[in-house]
Every structure is written in structure tokens, then in C-alpha cells.
Design an enzyme around this catalytic site. Sequence first.
Site, mmCIF file in Angstrom:
data_model
loop_
_atom_site.group_PDB
_atom_site.id
_atom_site.type_symbol
_atom_site.label_atom_id
_atom_site.label_comp_id
_atom_site.label_asym_id
_atom_site.label_seq_id
_atom_site.Cartn_x
_atom_site.Cartn_y
_atom_site.Cartn_z
ATOM 1 N N GLU A 53 0.821 -1.200 0.000
ATOM 2 C CA GLU A 53 0.000 0.000 0.000
ATOM 3 C C GLU A 53 0.864 1.263 0.000
ATOM 4 O OE1 GLU A 53 -2.182 -2.989 2.751
ATOM 5 O OE2 GLU A 53 -0.151 -2.595 2.019
ATOM 6 N N CYS A 87 -0.547 0.308 7.627
ATOM 7 C CA CYS A 87 -0.991 0.753 6.300
ATOM 8 C C CYS A 87 -2.398 1.337 6.346
ATOM 9 C CB CYS A 87 -0.947 -0.412 5.311
ATOM 10 S SG CYS A 87 0.738 -0.953 4.929
ATOM 11 N N ASP A 206 24.561 -38.237 -1.883
ATOM 12 C CA ASP A 206 24.687 -37.215 -2.928
ATOM 13 C C ASP A 206 25.608 -36.053 -2.570
ATOM 14 O OD1 ASP A 206 22.855 -38.714 -4.337
ATOM 15 O OD2 ASP A 206 21.146 -37.419 -3.891
ATOM 16 N N ARG A 213 21.960 -22.183 -7.408
ATOM 17 C CA ARG A 213 23.138 -21.997 -8.269
ATOM 18 C C ARG A 213 22.743 -21.626 -9.698
ATOM 19 N NH1 ARG A 213 23.551 -26.574 -5.689
ATOM 20 N NH2 ARG A 213 23.316 -27.887 -7.537
ATOM 21 N N GLY A 279 15.455 -38.117 1.152
ATOM 22 C CA GLY A 279 14.968 -39.134 0.244
ATOM 23 C C GLY A 279 13.600 -39.693 0.553
#
Length: 334
Positions: A53, A87, A206, A213, A279
Amino acid sequence: MNTHETYIKRCLQIAKNGLGTTRPNPMVGAVIVYNDQIIAEGFTSPYGGPHAEVNAINAVKNQSLLAKSTIYVTLEPCSHFGKTPPCSDLIISHHIPNVVIGCIDDNPEVAGKGIAKLKASGCHVTVGVLENECKAHHKRFFTFHNKKRPYIILKWAETADGFIAPIAREEQKPVWITNPYSRQLVHKWRAEEKAILVGTNTVVADNPSLTVRDWSGENPIRVVLDKSSKLNMDYSIFNDDAKTIRITSETIDFEKPIASQIATLLHKENINSIIIEGGSQTLQTFIDENLWDEARIFIGKTEFKSGIKAPQFVGNLISETTIKNDTLKIYAKD
């Protein structure tokens, strides 16, 4: 679509510019209309900055027009002092006579107080225009305040024959099921949410960094389940690219349902949304506790024939998209 709906629709469009930067504040959109013409627009600034606003009102070149205009907002204007002044007070001070609101802010600090203040000052207030669309847009904000937990997004990729990983693979070498375009989209999602969570097995297999990235944006907070505190600091998830929260047996009780405990812990950390990246065991834990809001599933063309099966769940399919040779299905919880 009537006039009010047209302008609230525009508010929703521009509000998305704040995705990933306003949290924990809601990403609000505001439009100011004079004589059936939009004379200014605004969306919520990054956290700590002006609200939608304020940005819209400041964008009006001829401020005298405000006293004859209508301001449209996706969410009830705030009535309390936070990082910025209320606001609703700003709207009143500029004598804007008409306020059209998509949905009420049921955060206890607001919860109709902004509307009451506007009406008491003489503003004509219309509430509930495209209400369902506005509530859906503000899903992270409402989930955080109403359910006292983050908005939870499940995400995984599975092969055409329903596996998320092979059983045997070279350690710390991801086996990609999806194409680079799908993986870039995942990085975009990471920039949009406050945090991302994986389990110990994913880190060991992993060695992911879980950062943004291939997209521009802020890295999410990384959350890792490490029941026995066996992960050493050499894993990428503990580098300096982003904050990491480690959840161990000293943090929660792993003998009890863990998803609800994690959700409570993350709420205390002021995390309003999170992607659960797996996982399979971690994902299934949230599914089995019925603690998720959205599931985003990539299906590749690859087949493993055997391996770790994809999680099992039931949800409502809300969209299906083709990304080159991948299929992306998004589900909402029943």
C-alpha cells in the site's frame, strides 16, 4: 469478471514480484484506480521495507487524486506497528474513500482490525473479492499463522517405472532422472521458499549443497535430519553458503512421530515455508503423518528396473506440465 475482480486480479499478478523476499511478511499487491484508470501500483518490498500500500500510494504522481480514488489490495491492510507503520493509518491519512480487499488477514495482530479502523474513519470497504484466489496466493502466510507450521512442499523426481534412486551407485555421485531445465526450475523454487530439508541418507549418497546456483535469489536455510549426529562437517550442506539447522536426537524425539515435531521446531525458527527434498524415507514420513500441503513430482523418461521406490501418497492433481522430455505433476493435499 466485474471491475473489482479485474483490479484484484492485477493485484495478484504484481504481488508475485515479492515471492521469496518478503517472508515472513505476506507478499501483497496493491493497485490505485482513479476514474477507471490505474494510476499507481505497488507490491511488498523485501522484509523490513515498505508494504504494498505504501509503495502504491507513493507512486501516485498527483497526490490530490488519492482523495477521489479506490485502492485495491489482496490482503487486509495492517493496523499494527511492526517494521513499518500501519498501512490502514496511511490510507486514512490520504483520505482514500474506497478500499477493496481480497481477503481478511486472520493474523491475530490484524484479524479485522484494519477493516474496522478504515470503516470507522469513513472509508467504504468491500471485502472478499476473488477471496479464494487471494487466500491461495497467501497460502504460506496463512499456514504459518493458522496452523503454527511452515507451508510444506514435497518434491522428488522419479523414473518412468517409479523409482527415485538406484540401489547401487558411486558414493556422492547423484544419478540424474530429470533434464537440466527441470533442475533449473528446482533452483528457482529454492529461491522462493525459506528452507529446504533432507535426511542423512541423501547427504551421504549425494553430498548436495542445496543452494541456488542456476537461478538468482537467496539460498534457503538448509535443514538436515541427523538422528545420531554422524554427519561430519566436511559435507557441502555445512559450508558457509547458507545457514544449516541440524536436527538430532537431542533436538526431537525420534521414537515419536517426527514430522510434527520438525514442523513445530521450524515454526519457532520463523520458517514459513519449506521444501522436503527427501529421500524416500523422509518424504514418506511427512506423507504418513498427513503433514504436507503440496507435492511437486518430476517424472523422467529413464527406467531403473529396480531401486528405491518413489513415495506413495494420495492427492489432487492441480497441474501437469511438460518440460522438454520430463513431466511435472503438482498435487494438493485432499
